[in-house]
Scaffold this motif. Structure first.
Motif, mmCIF file in Angstrom:
data_model
loop_
_atom_site.group_PDB
_atom_site.id
_atom_site.type_symbol
_atom_site.label_atom_id
_atom_site.label_comp_id
_atom_site.label_asym_id
_atom_site.label_seq_id
_atom_site.Cartn_x
_atom_site.Cartn_y
_atom_site.Cartn_z
ATOM 1 N N GLN A 61 0.816 -1.211 0.000
ATOM 2 C CA GLN A 61 0.000 0.000 0.000
ATOM 3 C C GLN A 61 0.849 1.259 0.000
ATOM 4 O O GLN A 61 1.893 1.322 0.623
ATOM 5 N N VAL A 174 -3.695 -8.964 3.522
ATOM 6 C CA VAL A 174 -3.550 -7.920 4.523
ATOM 7 C C VAL A 174 -3.046 -8.600 5.788
ATOM 8 O O VAL A 174 -3.424 -9.729 6.092
ATOM 9 N N SER A 182 -2.191 -1.837 9.508
ATOM 10 C CA SER A 182 -2.438 -2.920 8.556
ATOM 11 C C SER A 182 -1.542 -2.726 7.344
ATOM 12 O O SER A 182 -1.293 -1.605 6.916
ATOM 13 N N HIS A 184 -1.379 -3.909 3.443
ATOM 14 C CA HIS A 184 -2.006 -4.554 2.291
ATOM 15 C C HIS A 184 -0.918 -4.786 1.254
ATOM 16 O O HIS A 184 -0.086 -3.914 1.014
#
Length: 191
Positions: A61, A174, A182, A184
């Protein structure tokens, strides 16, 4: 700096997979849905010998996608993530409901759904196998969680329909540690 984050993430992912218990063999009295572990071991040996060129992309991410093309791959480690979804082990049989459908071309789709009360990480497994018992497609959802860690992955493996040889795979997921954000991620590999 981003490259070290990716390497650290891949090391963490590999370490989680490496902690899996060894797979016990299927007893002769029970027919396994598909010998996924045997298939993956055979493919790892074949790919290690052939050393095909692989285009691999890693996306986390808020980071740009990193892509490499290489033939220097440890295929046993690379395919080990798929071994954890092998449901042919007798101890796992009672945890799953199995549904099977034959397609017009003779291929068989087998769907394994985890029972609600089962304590197993594989939530769902879908296998497509040719009439000649060659794997064509695998898709699984793996969920692992405890008070310190949460991880959910969707893994997909595709194979050439005639030979059953691995042609690519994807890992989307995730993960979250209790004291962290988190993460991803998505890994794509094409041979």
């Amino acid at each position: 700096m981003g490259r070290y984050n990716i390497i650290g993430f891949l090391a963490l992912l590999w370490a989680a997979v490496a902690c899996e218990r060894p797979v016990p063999p299927v007893s002769d009295g029970e027919k396994a849905a598909y010998n996924l572990t045997g298939y993956l071991q055979q493919q790892a040996q074949r790919l290690q010998a052939e050393k095909p060129m692989v285009l691999k992309s890693v996306k986390t991410q808020n980071k740009p996608t990193e892509t490499i093309e290489t033939s220097d791959v440890d295929w046993e480690k690379e395919l080990s993530i798929f071994q954890e979804v092998d449901l042919s082990r007798p101890a796992l049989r009672d945890f799953y409901q199995e549904q099977q459908q034959t397609l017009p071309n003779g291929s068989t789709i087998t769907v394994f759904l985890k029972s609600e009360d089962a304590a197993a990480p594989v939530e769902q497994l879908v296998l497509t196998v040719s009439p000649f018992q060659k794997l064509e497609h695998l898709e699984a959802v793996v969920l692992e969680e405890n008070i310190l860690f949460y991880s959910k992955r969707k893994i997909t493996l595709t194979a050439e329909s005639g030979t059953g040889n691995v042609s690519g795979y994807r890992v989307e997921g995730v993960q979250k540690l209790i004291f962290g954000d988190s993460l991803h991620y998505r890994i794509d590999a094409n041979l």
